[in-house]
Every structure is written in C-alpha cells, then in structure tokens.
Design a protein around this motif. Structure first.
Motif, PDB file in Angstrom:
ATOM      1  N   UNK A   1       3.156 -10.783   0.323  1.00 38.38           N
ATOM      2  CA  UNK A   1       3.444  -9.365   0.578  1.00 38.38           C
ATOM      3  C   UNK A   1       2.167  -8.605   0.896  1.00 38.38           C
ATOM      4  N   UNK A   2       1.121  -8.829   0.110  1.00 34.02           N
ATOM      5  CA  UNK A   2      -0.158  -8.137   0.310  1.00 34.02           C
ATOM      6  C   UNK A   2      -0.731  -8.451   1.690  1.00 34.02           C
TER       7      UNK A   2
ATOM      8  N   UNK B   1      -3.514  -4.033  -8.223  1.00 31.33           N
ATOM      9  CA  UNK B   1      -2.527  -5.073  -8.534  1.00 31.33           C
ATOM     10  C   UNK B   1      -3.152  -6.462  -8.434  1.00 31.33           C
ATOM     11  N   UNK B   2      -3.996  -6.642  -7.437  1.00 31.71           N
ATOM     12  CA  UNK B   2      -4.689  -7.923  -7.272  1.00 31.71           C
ATOM     13  C   UNK B   2      -5.555  -8.226  -8.491  1.00 31.71           C
ATOM     14  N   UNK B   3      -6.215  -7.202  -9.021  1.00 32.63           N
ATOM     15  CA  UNK B   3      -7.063  -7.388 -10.204  1.00 32.63           C
ATOM     16  C   UNK B   3      -6.241  -7.707 -11.446  1.00 32.63           C
TER      17      UNK B   3
ATOM     18  N   UNK C   1       3.468  -6.318 -18.332  1.00 37.26           N
ATOM     19  CA  UNK C   1       3.736  -4.884 -18.303  1.00 37.26           C
ATOM     20  C   UNK C   1       2.618  -4.121 -17.604  1.00 37.26           C
ATOM     21  N   UNK C   2       1.380  -4.595 -17.763  1.00 36.89           N
ATOM     22  CA  UNK C   2       0.255  -3.958 -17.075  1.00 36.89           C
ATOM     23  C   UNK C   2       0.392  -4.118 -15.566  1.00 36.89           C
ATOM     24  N   UNK C   3       0.739  -5.317 -15.129  1.00 38.32           N
ATOM     25  CA  UNK C   3       0.929  -5.565 -13.697  1.00 38.32           C
ATOM     26  C   UNK C   3       2.092  -4.750 -13.156  1.00 38.32           C
ATOM     27  N   UNK C   4       3.195  -4.693 -13.897  1.00 38.27           N
ATOM     28  CA  UNK C   4       4.362  -3.929 -13.440  1.00 38.27           C
ATOM     29  C   UNK C   4       4.019  -2.450 -13.283  1.00 38.27           C
ATOM     30  N   UNK C   5       3.204  -1.918 -14.184  1.00 33.83           N
ATOM     31  CA  UNK C   5       2.819  -0.514 -14.095  1.00 33.83           C
ATOM     32  C   UNK C   5       1.979  -0.252 -12.856  1.00 33.83           C
TER      33      UNK C   5
END
Length: 227
Positions: free
Chosen positions: A59-60, A106-108, A123-127
C-alpha cells in the motif's frame, strides 16, 4: 500574469480525470481496511502480523508512487498555467508532505508489531494508521473537489497520461497489476471500461489471465474472507 489558456490542439482529447476518483476509492478503502485488520489481529499472531505488514508495504509503495507522479507531472504543469488558483496546487503539495509524514510514522511503528504482534504495539500502529487515514481523506477529498477541475481545464490527455506512465514504470509489474486490481475492485462497468481501455492489448490480456486471479488470491489472504 500566468495564462489560463489550455494548450490543447484540435487533435487532443480532454483528460479523463474521473480515473483519479476511481484510484482514490481504492486507496481510501485499503487505508481504512488496514486499521480494521490490524486491530482485529490477536495478540501474538505473528503470522498474521507479517501478512498485514507486507500489505502495508505494498500500500505504501502504491501511494508513494501515486503522489510522486503528481509531484513530478501534475503540480509543475498546473503551476505554470494557473494564477489565482495556484494556492490550490500549493495546498496539495503541502498535504502530500503531511501524508508522507504519517506514512513514515506508520513505517516506524510497524517493525515492533510485525516481530511480536504484541497488543500494545498493535494498538500503537493502529492509532498511527488512523491518523494517516484522517490526513489522507482530507487530501483526497479536496483534490477531487478543487484540483481535478483545474486539471480538466488546463491539461491535455497526453500530459495527464504521464502520471500513469510514471506509475507503471515505478513498481515491479506484479505490484502494478495489484494496484490495478485495487482501483477496479469497486469500479462500475463504465469505470472499468475506461481504466482498461487505456492499456495496450497485451497488458489487458495479462490483467485478465494473471493479474485479476492474483489480485483475488491476495485479497483473500489479506482479508481472510475476501470481499
């Protein structure tokens, strides 16, 4: 003062800017589904995390190439031909930077979750993906409302097609076929006909024989049950 005349000749056709709307529809859907699919992943399910991490990278790549095509082939041409509307183009450029920043965030956040599928990392990635979606939708909505009418008035079909040519040259062919599937998934019959009509006959045959079934398989794997 910059001219607002469109440099079209009598043999030029107008650009089919609605194709951008079709492409954006697929981008919006995948950005939204990434949040849903990541959030639904059970803690510790690293196999599922790896599948979704790879899908995010695909996607990226698609979004980056899409925006790079606009940066190189759309904004400069429009800025040379508009005057009062230049602020719209400049705002699109600024929004690209914001979208890129959310993709970088998001990559990080991705490697930690991909490695362990821990709930906190999930949850961190989803945020971060939710923040990306918000910025992305703001950009795509305004681009369709304000920018595409400018492109329709000031670009030739050949100039518009340069973005598609850039995109096709910027990714491995299997990925290009996947991105075509992204765009066509929710397209109606007229939109599909318009998108495919611009492809050379060999490319259309490859899409039907290879690309379409490969896209369906990938979607089933990524979404588990397909759509």
């Amino acid at each position: 003062m910059k001219t607002t005349a469109t440099p079209q000749t009598q043999t030029d056709t107008r650009p089919d800017t609605h194709q951008m709307v079709v492409i954006h529809r697929g981008i919006r859907r995948e950005a939204r589904l990434l949040i849903e699919l990541v959030t639904a992943t059970a803690p510790g399910d690293t196999a599922r995390a790896r599948v979704l991490a790879e899908h995010f990278r695909t996607y990226r790549l698609g979004l980056h190439n899409h925006h790079t095509g606009e940066d190189e082939h759309l904004w400069p041409v429009l800025l040379a031909r508009v005057d009062l509307e230049a602020d719209i183009v400049l705002r699109m450029e600024e929004q690209h930077e914001r979208v890129a920043a959310t993709l970088a965030a998001a990559t990080a956040a991705l490697p930690a979750w991909e490695a362990t599928a821990a709930e906190a990392d999930r949850d961190r990635l989803a945020a971060v993906l939710a923040e990306h979606l918000a910025v992305l939708i703001e950009h795509l909505d305004e681009e369709e409302k304000s920018l595409l009418p400018l492109a329709d008035r000031h670009l030739t079909a050949q100039e518009w097609a340069a973005m598609g040519e850039h995109f096709a040259a910027s990714a491995p062919k299997p990925k290009v076929l996947f991105f075509l599937g992204m765009a066509l998934e929710e397209a109606d019959r007229a939109e599909r006909r318009s998108m495919l009509r611009g492809l050379p006959l060999p490319a259309r045959l490859i899409w039907y024989a290879v690309g379409r079934p490969a896209y369906a398989r990938t979607v089933r794997t990524v979404r588990r049950t397909g759509r």
